[in-house]
Motif scaffolding. Structure first.
Motif, PDB file in Angstrom:
ATOM      1  N   SER A 264       1.846  -2.016   2.176  1.00 39.04           N
ATOM      2  CA  SER A 264       2.742  -2.958   1.870  1.00 39.04           C
ATOM      3  C   SER A 264       4.072  -2.584   1.109  1.00 39.04           C
ATOM      4  O   SER A 264       5.118  -3.120   1.107  1.00 39.04           O
ATOM      5  CB  SER A 264       2.172  -4.117   1.317  1.00 39.04           C
ATOM      6  OG  SER A 264       1.773  -3.895  -0.100  1.00 39.04           O
ATOM      7  N   GLN A 265       3.963  -1.527   0.384  1.00 37.37           N
ATOM      8  CA  GLN A 265       5.030  -0.914  -0.378  1.00 37.37           C
ATOM      9  C   GLN A 265       5.876  -0.226   0.382  1.00 37.37           C
ATOM     10  O   GLN A 265       7.009  -0.316  -0.014  1.00 37.37           O
ATOM     11  CB  GLN A 265       4.312   0.067  -1.708  1.00 37.37           C
ATOM     12  CG  GLN A 265       3.461  -0.534  -2.561  1.00 37.37           C
ATOM     13  CD  GLN A 265       2.996   0.472  -3.823  1.00 37.37           C
ATOM     14  OE1 GLN A 265       3.158   1.651  -3.274  1.00 37.37           O
ATOM     15  NE2 GLN A 265       2.356  -0.088  -4.735  1.00 37.37           N
ATOM     16  N   ASN A 266       5.578   0.274   1.506  1.00 37.59           N
ATOM     17  CA  ASN A 266       6.478   1.037   2.382  1.00 37.59           C
ATOM     18  C   ASN A 266       7.059   0.100   3.396  1.00 37.59           C
ATOM     19  O   ASN A 266       7.812   0.577   4.196  1.00 37.59           O
ATOM     20  CB  ASN A 266       5.737   2.299   3.026  1.00 37.59           C
ATOM     21  CG  ASN A 266       5.319   3.365   2.028  1.00 37.59           C
ATOM     22  OD1 ASN A 266       5.890   3.328   1.232  1.00 37.59           O
ATOM     23  ND2 ASN A 266       4.203   3.922   2.366  1.00 37.59           N
ATOM     24  N   LEU A 267       6.652  -1.250   3.620  1.00 35.92           N
ATOM     25  CA  LEU A 267       7.149  -2.114   4.464  1.00 35.92           C
ATOM     26  C   LEU A 267       8.468  -2.662   4.075  1.00 35.92           C
ATOM     27  O   LEU A 267       8.451  -3.296   3.139  1.00 35.92           O
ATOM     28  CB  LEU A 267       6.060  -3.091   4.763  1.00 35.92           C
ATOM     29  CG  LEU A 267       6.534  -4.161   5.960  1.00 35.92           C
ATOM     30  CD1 LEU A 267       6.336  -3.437   7.280  1.00 35.92           C
ATOM     31  CD2 LEU A 267       5.413  -5.447   5.629  1.00 35.92           C
ATOM     32  N   ALA A 268       9.355  -2.462   4.873  1.00 33.71           N
ATOM     33  CA  ALA A 268      10.712  -3.008   4.814  1.00 33.71           C
ATOM     34  C   ALA A 268      10.645  -4.428   5.101  1.00 33.71           C
ATOM     35  O   ALA A 268      10.469  -5.006   6.126  1.00 33.71           O
ATOM     36  CB  ALA A 268      11.754  -2.425   5.364  1.00 33.71           C
ATOM     37  N   LEU A 269      10.920  -5.186   3.744  1.00 36.11           N
ATOM     38  CA  LEU A 269      11.026  -6.576   4.031  1.00 36.11           C
ATOM     39  C   LEU A 269      12.268  -7.411   4.670  1.00 36.11           C
ATOM     40  O   LEU A 269      12.093  -8.371   5.065  1.00 36.11           O
ATOM     41  CB  LEU A 269      10.422  -7.540   2.566  1.00 36.11           C
ATOM     42  CG  LEU A 269       8.961  -6.996   2.237  1.00 36.11           C
ATOM     43  CD1 LEU A 269       8.843  -7.907   1.052  1.00 36.11           C
ATOM     44  CD2 LEU A 269       7.973  -7.473   3.517  1.00 36.11           C
ATOM     45  N   TYR A 270      13.210  -6.621   4.053  1.00 35.10           N
ATOM     46  CA  TYR A 270      14.639  -7.113   4.644  1.00 35.10           C
ATOM     47  C   TYR A 270      15.493  -5.841   4.917  1.00 35.10           C
ATOM     48  O   TYR A 270      15.441  -5.013   4.360  1.00 35.10           O
ATOM     49  CB  TYR A 270      15.052  -7.987   3.580  1.00 35.10           C
ATOM     50  CG  TYR A 270      16.408  -8.528   3.801  1.00 35.10           C
ATOM     51  CD1 TYR A 270      16.575  -9.783   4.880  1.00 35.10           C
ATOM     52  CD2 TYR A 270      17.718  -8.014   3.070  1.00 35.10           C
ATOM     53  CE1 TYR A 270      17.890 -10.165   5.093  1.00 35.10           C
ATOM     54  CE2 TYR A 270      18.847  -8.647   3.666  1.00 35.10           C
ATOM     55  CZ  TYR A 270      19.096  -9.754   4.440  1.00 35.10           C
ATOM     56  OH  TYR A 270      20.092 -10.095   4.896  1.00 35.10           O
ATOM     57  N   ASN A 271      16.494  -6.060   5.892  1.00 35.98           N
ATOM     58  CA  ASN A 271      17.292  -5.108   6.358  1.00 35.98           C
ATOM     59  C   ASN A 271      18.656  -5.353   5.767  1.00 35.98           C
ATOM     60  O   ASN A 271      19.332  -6.481   6.189  1.00 35.98           O
ATOM     61  CB  ASN A 271      17.312  -4.990   7.941  1.00 35.98           C
ATOM     62  CG  ASN A 271      18.218  -3.704   8.183  1.00 35.98           C
ATOM     63  OD1 ASN A 271      18.621  -3.001   7.406  1.00 35.98           O
ATOM     64  ND2 ASN A 271      18.145  -3.658   9.591  1.00 35.98           N
ATOM     65  N   TRP A 272      19.187  -4.727   5.075  1.00 29.35           N
ATOM     66  CA  TRP A 272      20.331  -5.030   4.167  1.00 29.35           C
ATOM     67  C   TRP A 272      21.703  -4.811   4.936  1.00 29.35           C
ATOM     68  O   TRP A 272      22.498  -4.948   4.688  1.00 29.35           O
ATOM     69  CB  TRP A 272      20.247  -4.194   2.930  1.00 29.35           C
ATOM     70  CG  TRP A 272      19.430  -4.740   1.779  1.00 29.35           C
ATOM     71  CD1 TRP A 272      18.276  -4.245   1.628  1.00 29.35           C
ATOM     72  CD2 TRP A 272      19.672  -5.730   1.021  1.00 29.35           C
ATOM     73  NE1 TRP A 272      17.530  -5.242   0.797  1.00 29.35           N
ATOM     74  CE2 TRP A 272      18.525  -6.032   0.151  1.00 29.35           C
ATOM     75  CE3 TRP A 272      20.866  -6.518   0.671  1.00 29.35           C
ATOM     76  CZ2 TRP A 272      18.560  -7.046  -0.676  1.00 29.35           C
ATOM     77  CZ3 TRP A 272      20.620  -7.635  -0.425  1.00 29.35           C
ATOM     78  CH2 TRP A 272      19.555  -7.822  -1.049  1.00 29.35           C
TER      79      TRP A 272
ATOM     80  N   ASN B  23      22.770  -5.592   8.004  1.00 25.67           N
ATOM     81  CA  ASN B  23      23.621  -6.730   8.580  1.00 25.67           C
ATOM     82  C   ASN B  23      24.644  -7.483   7.486  1.00 25.67           C
ATOM     83  O   ASN B  23      25.510  -7.899   7.657  1.00 25.67           O
ATOM     84  CB  ASN B  23      22.940  -7.584   9.314  1.00 25.67           C
ATOM     85  CG  ASN B  23      23.541  -8.575  10.135  1.00 25.67           C
ATOM     86  OD1 ASN B  23      24.627  -8.322  10.629  1.00 25.67           O
ATOM     87  ND2 ASN B  23      22.942  -9.765  10.389  1.00 25.67           N
ATOM     88  N   GLY B  24      23.840  -7.618   6.261  1.00 21.51           N
ATOM     89  CA  GLY B  24      24.598  -8.287   5.230  1.00 21.51           C
ATOM     90  C   GLY B  24      25.619  -7.512   4.590  1.00 21.51           C
ATOM     91  O   GLY B  24      26.619  -8.029   4.343  1.00 21.51           O
ATOM     92  N   VAL B  25      25.549  -6.179   4.309  1.00 21.81           N
ATOM     93  CA  VAL B  25      26.617  -5.463   3.914  1.00 21.81           C
ATOM     94  C   VAL B  25      27.817  -5.307   4.790  1.00 21.81           C
ATOM     95  O   VAL B  25      28.797  -5.699   4.504  1.00 21.81           O
ATOM     96  CB  VAL B  25      26.030  -3.901   3.751  1.00 21.81           C
ATOM     97  CG1 VAL B  25      27.002  -2.924   3.452  1.00 21.81           C
ATOM     98  CG2 VAL B  25      25.112  -4.009   2.606  1.00 21.81           C
ATOM     99  N   ILE B  26      27.523  -5.276   6.240  1.00 16.11           N
ATOM    100  CA  ILE B  26      28.755  -5.500   7.035  1.00 16.11           C
ATOM    101  C   ILE B  26      29.190  -6.899   7.255  1.00 16.11           C
ATOM    102  O   ILE B  26      30.508  -6.674   7.262  1.00 16.11           O
ATOM    103  CB  ILE B  26      27.809  -4.983   8.613  1.00 16.11           C
ATOM    104  CG1 ILE B  26      27.485  -3.736   8.724  1.00 16.11           C
ATOM    105  CG2 ILE B  26      29.018  -5.436   9.685  1.00 16.11           C
ATOM    106  CD1 ILE B  26      26.798  -3.396   9.964  1.00 16.11           C
ATOM    107  N   MET B  27      28.467  -7.808   7.060  1.00 17.76           N
ATOM    108  CA  MET B  27      29.116  -9.045   7.036  1.00 17.76           C
ATOM    109  C   MET B  27      30.032  -9.303   5.580  1.00 17.76           C
ATOM    110  O   MET B  27      31.086  -9.679   5.736  1.00 17.76           O
ATOM    111  CB  MET B  27      28.163 -10.249   7.051  1.00 17.76           C
ATOM    112  CG  MET B  27      27.639 -10.292   8.342  1.00 17.76           C
ATOM    113  SD  MET B  27      28.720 -10.934   9.711  1.00 17.76           S
ATOM    114  CE  MET B  27      27.858 -10.734  11.052  1.00 17.76           C
ATOM    115  N   ILE B  28      29.483  -8.707   4.551  1.00 17.02           N
ATOM    116  CA  ILE B  28      30.412  -8.916   3.395  1.00 17.02           C
ATOM    117  C   ILE B  28      31.748  -8.053   3.301  1.00 17.02           C
ATOM    118  O   ILE B  28      32.579  -8.375   2.896  1.00 17.02           O
ATOM    119  CB  ILE B  28      29.404  -8.407   2.151  1.00 17.02           C
ATOM    120  CG1 ILE B  28      28.326  -9.529   1.968  1.00 17.02           C
ATOM    121  CG2 ILE B  28      30.124  -8.284   0.951  1.00 17.02           C
ATOM    122  CD1 ILE B  28      27.237  -9.060   1.047  1.00 17.02           C
TER     123      ILE B  28
END
Length: 50
Positions: free
Chosen positions: A3-11, A13-18
């Protein structure tokens, strides 16, 4: 441990939108400044009626 290596959120898309939002804001502010600087001056030399 897994669970420590599991990416819970991909940043990505948010960075591109910002970044797109910031670019649009900068363009709109530039257009506004262009209109303010390039506008015609008001001519207040109208003759007053007596």
């Amino acid at each position: 441990m897994i669970s420590q290596n599991l990416a819970l959120y991909n940043w990505n898309n948010g960075v591109i939108m910002i970044a797109i939002f910031a670019l649009v804001c900068i363009v709109l502010v530039g257009i506004l400044i262009n209109f303010m600087m390039g506008g015609k001056k008001a001519d207040n030399t109208e003759e007053e009626e007596v």
